[in-house]
Design an enzyme around this catalytic site. Structure first.
Site, short mmCIF file in Angstrom:
data_model
loop_
_atom_site.label_atom_id
_atom_site.label_comp_id
_atom_site.label_asym_id
_atom_site.label_seq_id
_atom_site.Cartn_x
_atom_site.Cartn_y
_atom_site.Cartn_z
N HIS A 72 6.73 5.30 -4.40
CA HIS A 72 6.55 5.24 -2.96
C HIS A 72 5.76 6.46 -2.47
CE1 HIS A 72 10.40 2.86 -3.44
NE2 HIS A 72 9.65 2.01 -2.75
N GLN A 85 3.77 -10.33 -5.00
CA GLN A 85 4.00 -9.99 -3.60
C GLN A 85 2.70 -9.54 -2.95
OE1 GLN A 85 7.43 -7.47 -2.06
NE2 GLN A 85 5.82 -5.92 -2.06
N LEU A 129 8.17 2.72 -12.36
CA LEU A 129 9.14 3.25 -11.42
C LEU A 129 9.71 2.15 -10.54
CD1 LEU A 129 7.52 6.60 -10.25
CD2 LEU A 129 9.67 6.33 -11.47
#
Length: 330
Positions: A34, A154, A185
């Site tokens: 992120h 996605q 991750l």
């Protein structure tokens, strides 16, 4: 830089800026993957722009028996990670803020692509994902939105929705971030025991094996193209001692399984080995697909493809993928 925590869209809309707004959507439990998205968003937005990180655990994405209640909520730590990576705002709305009046009766349908691979394993998942992404795009009003390539299906569906429904936003994919041992991750990695993690490494090992087989075969094909097996060329090569190289290149290009078949076979071997480990890896799917619609590619396919895998280790389900490019046939 200090990131501001906002809870409502009105608070976010009250912020006035002259630059571009870049949004990174998350369900929290932020990690280095992120942080990479946020740093990329900072680069795109520039000093004059604004980076917004959303933290929202979307109930519509979780099916029966999935880990909605178990999903980690670590907002304080998330704010710190977002801030250090360059975010200006952490937007953490309540369920009521995103879905006023309860679950929406009108939702976005993912269509046929949303029924394949992850969609087949998790029915309705992509409908819920696209619905909340559409909502958050409206609530945050970005110029650009960034998503990780680890969730390749996605990302493909978000791009398709933005194109098909005329969302005025640029969709940017950011490469997968991996740990030193190769594991992609994920917030779910924390659920793995030491033994389960050893088994889970088979996912990336399988992808790398498929990639390496593909690279080797492409190199052989290139060599064969450079040294065509014609009589005149063979005679010329013989004169300079390269006839054996020509023969070897052609023989190996034909003998070594290549193309999609070879890629799938190499990846499958690593997964089969992991199925015999303790604890075992339980495969959901291994697929080599066209990213435009996530259908399996044929042997004559050329262009961009995605090698994708999903499996369970213990009670934890993991996904991973790698992009591959298949060149034109000689």
């Amino acid at each position: 830089m200090t990131a501001v925590l906002l809870r409502t869209a009105d608070e976010l809309h009250a912020r006035v800026g002259d630059g571009r707004r870049a949004v990174v959507m998350t369900m929290g439990a932020l990690h280095e993957g992120h942080a990479t998205l946020i740093r990329t968003a900072r680069e795109i937005a520039g000093d004059a722009g604004e980076v917004v990180v959303t933290v929202f655990v979307n109930p519509l994405q979780f099916g029966a028996g999935e880990d909605l209640d178990r999903y980690p909520r670590t907002l304080e730590a998330d704010i710190k990670i977002a801030e250090e990576a360059g975010a200006d705002v952490v937007f953490a709305p309540s369920v009521d803020e995103v879905y006023p009046g309860g679950e929406p009766q009108v939702r976005v349908s993912a269509g046929p692509m949303g029924e394949r691979l992850e969609g087949a394993t998790r029915p309705g998942h992509f409908d819920g994902m696209l619905t909340v992404v559409a909502k958050l795009l409206h609530l945050t009003r970005p110029d650009v939105a960034l998503y990780g390539q680890k969730d390749a299906q996605q990302l493909a569906l978000i791009r398709r929705m933005a194109r098909d429904l005329n969302f005025g936003v640029e969709i940017v994919g950011v490469p997968t971030v991996r740990e030193e041992d190769g594991l992609a991750l994920s917030s779910r990695n924390r659920y793995l025991s030491a033994q389960e993690r050893r088994t889970a490494l088979a996912l990336s090992r399988a992808l790398f094996a498929g990639r390496d087989r593909h690279a080797a075969q492409e190199a052989l094909r290139a060599r064969a193209r450079e040294v065509p097996a014609t009589r005149a060329r063979a005679e010329a090569l013989s004169a300079i001692g390269e006839s054996r190289a020509a023969a070897d290149a052609h023989a190996m290009a034909k003998a070594v399984p290549g193309g999609p078949v070879g890629v799938r076979a190499a990846a499958r071997l690593a997964l089969d080995e992991a199925a015999r480990m303790r604890p075992p890896l339980v495969l959901d799917y291994l697929a080599l697909v066209d990213p435009s619609d996530f259908t399996e590619i044929g042997e004559d396919f050329t262009g961009e493809a995605v090698l994708a895998v999903a499996a369970r280790v213990g009670t934890t389900r993991l996904i991973d993928n790698l992009p591959l490019t298949f060149g034109a046939a000689p």
